[in-house]
Design a protein around this motif. Structure first.
Motif, PDB file in Angstrom:
ATOM      1  N   ARG A 187       0.826  -1.146  -0.066  1.00  0.00           N
ATOM      2  CA  ARG A 187       0.158   0.144   0.200  1.00  0.00           C
ATOM      3  C   ARG A 187       0.914   1.258   0.086  1.00  0.00           C
ATOM      4  O   ARG A 187       0.233   2.403  -0.320  1.00  0.00           O
ATOM      5  CB  ARG A 187      -0.725  -0.089   1.180  1.00  0.00           C
TER       6      ARG A 187
ATOM      7  N   ASN B 162      -5.715  -6.411   1.443  1.00  0.00           N
ATOM      8  CA  ASN B 162      -5.189  -6.281   0.053  1.00  0.00           C
ATOM      9  C   ASN B 162      -5.543  -4.803  -0.323  1.00  0.00           C
ATOM     10  O   ASN B 162      -6.354  -4.016   0.089  1.00  0.00           O
ATOM     11  CB  ASN B 162      -5.995  -7.188  -1.010  1.00  0.00           C
ATOM     12  N   TYR B 163      -4.856  -4.317  -1.383  1.00  0.00           N
ATOM     13  CA  TYR B 163      -4.951  -2.977  -2.055  1.00  0.00           C
ATOM     14  C   TYR B 163      -4.764  -2.842  -3.608  1.00  0.00           C
ATOM     15  O   TYR B 163      -4.176  -3.889  -3.979  1.00  0.00           O
ATOM     16  CB  TYR B 163      -3.831  -2.080  -1.399  1.00  0.00           C
ATOM     17  N   THR B 164      -5.527  -2.170  -4.144  1.00  0.00           N
ATOM     18  CA  THR B 164      -5.068  -1.744  -5.508  1.00  0.00           C
ATOM     19  C   THR B 164      -3.891  -0.949  -5.571  1.00  0.00           C
ATOM     20  O   THR B 164      -3.591  -0.332  -4.610  1.00  0.00           O
ATOM     21  CB  THR B 164      -6.201  -1.003  -6.206  1.00  0.00           C
ATOM     22  N   ARG B 165      -3.232  -1.128  -6.466  1.00  0.00           N
ATOM     23  CA  ARG B 165      -1.907  -0.496  -6.528  1.00  0.00           C
ATOM     24  C   ARG B 165      -1.736   0.084  -8.254  1.00  0.00           C
ATOM     25  O   ARG B 165      -1.523  -0.822  -9.005  1.00  0.00           O
ATOM     26  CB  ARG B 165      -0.769  -1.035  -6.240  1.00  0.00           C
ATOM     27  N   MET B 166      -1.337   1.282  -8.389  1.00  0.00           N
ATOM     28  CA  MET B 166      -1.125   1.762  -9.814  1.00  0.00           C
ATOM     29  C   MET B 166       0.047   2.672  -9.618  1.00  0.00           C
ATOM     30  O   MET B 166       0.541   3.210  -8.781  1.00  0.00           O
ATOM     31  CB  MET B 166      -2.208   2.755 -10.118  1.00  0.00           C
TER      32      MET B 166
ATOM     33  N   THR C  27      -2.271   4.028  -4.291  1.00  0.00           N
ATOM     34  CA  THR C  27      -2.855   2.551  -3.652  1.00  0.00           C
ATOM     35  C   THR C  27      -4.148   2.908  -3.057  1.00  0.00           C
ATOM     36  O   THR C  27      -4.464   4.119  -2.665  1.00  0.00           O
ATOM     37  CB  THR C  27      -1.898   1.974  -2.588  1.00  0.00           C
ATOM     38  N   HIS C  28      -5.262   1.875  -2.819  1.00  0.00           N
ATOM     39  CA  HIS C  28      -6.354   2.165  -2.218  1.00  0.00           C
ATOM     40  C   HIS C  28      -6.859   0.867  -1.843  1.00  0.00           C
ATOM     41  O   HIS C  28      -6.585  -0.192  -2.342  1.00  0.00           O
ATOM     42  CB  HIS C  28      -7.460   2.523  -3.193  1.00  0.00           C
TER      43      HIS C  28
ATOM     44  N   ALA D 119      -8.740  -2.565  -0.660  1.00  0.00           N
ATOM     45  CA  ALA D 119      -9.622  -3.324  -1.967  1.00  0.00           C
ATOM     46  C   ALA D 119      -9.921  -4.801  -1.076  1.00  0.00           C
ATOM     47  O   ALA D 119      -9.221  -5.248  -0.246  1.00  0.00           O
ATOM     48  CB  ALA D 119      -8.807  -3.540  -3.056  1.00  0.00           C
TER      49      ALA D 119
ATOM     50  N   SER E 258      -9.835  -8.649  -5.209  1.00  0.00           N
ATOM     51  CA  SER E 258      -9.705  -7.822  -6.140  1.00  0.00           C
ATOM     52  C   SER E 258      -8.578  -7.032  -6.135  1.00  0.00           C
ATOM     53  O   SER E 258      -8.299  -6.092  -7.335  1.00  0.00           O
ATOM     54  CB  SER E 258     -10.800  -6.623  -5.948  1.00  0.00           C
ATOM     55  N   GLY E 259      -7.539  -6.975  -5.054  1.00  0.00           N
ATOM     56  CA  GLY E 259      -6.466  -6.358  -4.898  1.00  0.00           C
ATOM     57  C   GLY E 259      -5.076  -6.854  -5.705  1.00  0.00           C
ATOM     58  O   GLY E 259      -5.429  -7.926  -6.405  1.00  0.00           O
ATOM     59  N   ILE E 260      -3.986  -6.325  -5.578  1.00  0.00           N
ATOM     60  CA  ILE E 260      -2.795  -6.784  -6.565  1.00  0.00           C
ATOM     61  C   ILE E 260      -2.067  -7.846  -5.806  1.00  0.00           C
ATOM     62  O   ILE E 260      -1.673  -8.743  -6.713  1.00  0.00           O
ATOM     63  CB  ILE E 260      -1.887  -5.462  -6.397  1.00  0.00           C
TER      64      ILE E 260
END
Length: 311
Positions: A217, A243-247, A257-258, A260, A264-266
């Motif tokens: 994150r 978990n987190y999304t990561r761009m 990051t956010h 999740a 659904s996360g990375i």
């Protein structure tokens, strides 16, 4: 390090709800420590209604180890009446090398281990991360601002190893596993450092809480989750999962990051858990989630884990 054969299947594996959504201090200034059993029940109703049968009180909400014997029994009676068991206890921001409170937190750690044994919990989680700074408290997501760092000092590293070994030996005597939480800028802030630290402690019952979410994150470059998991999987014990999304934009260097849901996360938890299972992982899980209705997302994560764990 995990030689214990697996003793649960996907339906029976202990998957606990965290209480990180609930603060210790109440709006009226009281502490959760001082609430009545009826007030505790009102909070735990959320956990039961979300379908959980396991609970980690999480000492940012309630410090079981600091309750009087009669108050502890009242809490345990309540959890039993609600159909909740406590497979493990997590501590948060009570580092045994805290410059001000380290001795106090070491003594507290021993009480946590004794309490875990008394209530039938099989594991405890400790970390070397410290309270949030004022700057971290002022932002939406505290992990977007750097916090306290463990000093780059061999003597302090050795002090941490010695104190965790002391706790680990106590836990070993009581048949409790001790899991050390991965967290940025601590001695367990990378996979390599985590493995080195646990190897220095040198006890079979002391392993790694592979909370990779704490690292992926961060709004900075980090090692790929798969590489980290491959390194820590042989040491994995009681496990905080989130978990987190990561761009990442290589052109600008911007990283966002956010939080999740697990699926659904990375981090691919299906793959991560299989890595741990291949090394004999046989410990409880704790579902955490920041933001929104964390209890409901944690419940979704629990159901996902039950779908992917061995049948």
């Amino acid at each position: 390090m995990n030689a214990t054969p697996r003793k649960w299947n996907n339906e029976t594996w202990p998957i606990a709800a965290a209480m990180i959504q609930y603060p210790n201090l109440l709006p009226d200034g009281r502490s959760v420590q001082d609430q009545s059993a009826e007030e505790w029940a009102a909070t735990l109703a959320d956990i039961v209604e979300a379908g959980f049968t396991e609970l980690d009180p999480t000492d940012s909400w309630l410090r079981l180890a600091d309750l009087t014997p009669s108050r502890l029994e009242s809490f345990l009676a309540l959890t039993r009446s609600l159909g909740l068991s406590i497979p493990a206890i997590s501590t948060s921001r009570r580092s045994v090398i805290d410059a001000v409170h380290g001795d106090e937190y070491l003594a507290y750690g021993h009480r946590v281990i004794d309490t875990a044994s008394a209530i039938g919990a099989s594991a405890v989680s400790f970390g070397l991360f410290e309270p949030l700074t004022e700057a971290q408290k002022q932002v939406l997501w505290f992990w977007t601002v750097d916090g306290a760092r463990n000093p780059d000092d061999p003597a302090t590293w050795q002090k941490a190893v010695s104190r965790i070994r002391e706790l680990g030996r106590h836990a070993e005597e009581l048949g409790i596993e001790l899991s050390l939480e991965m967290y940025e800028d601590t001695y367990l802030g990378t996979a390599d450092s985590s493995v080195r630290f646990v190897d220095d402690v040198g006890l079979d019952n002391v392993g790694i809480n592979a909370d990779l979410g704490n690292l992926i994150r961060l709004h900075r470059p980090v090692e790929h989750w798969q590489q980290m998991m491959a390194k820590v999987a042989p040491y994995a014990k009681f496990w905080h999962v989130k978990n987190y999304t990561r761009m990442e934009d290589p052109a600008s260097g911007v990283i966002m990051t956010h939080p999740a849901p697990l699926e659904s996360g990375i981090i691919n938890y299906r793959a991560a858990i299989r890595m741990a299972l291949a090394h004999g992982f046989s410990s409880p899980f704790l579902c955490e989630h920041y933001g929104g209705d964390g209890v409901s997302v944690a419940a979704t994560n629990r159901d996902y884990l039950r779908r992917i764990l061995p049948r």
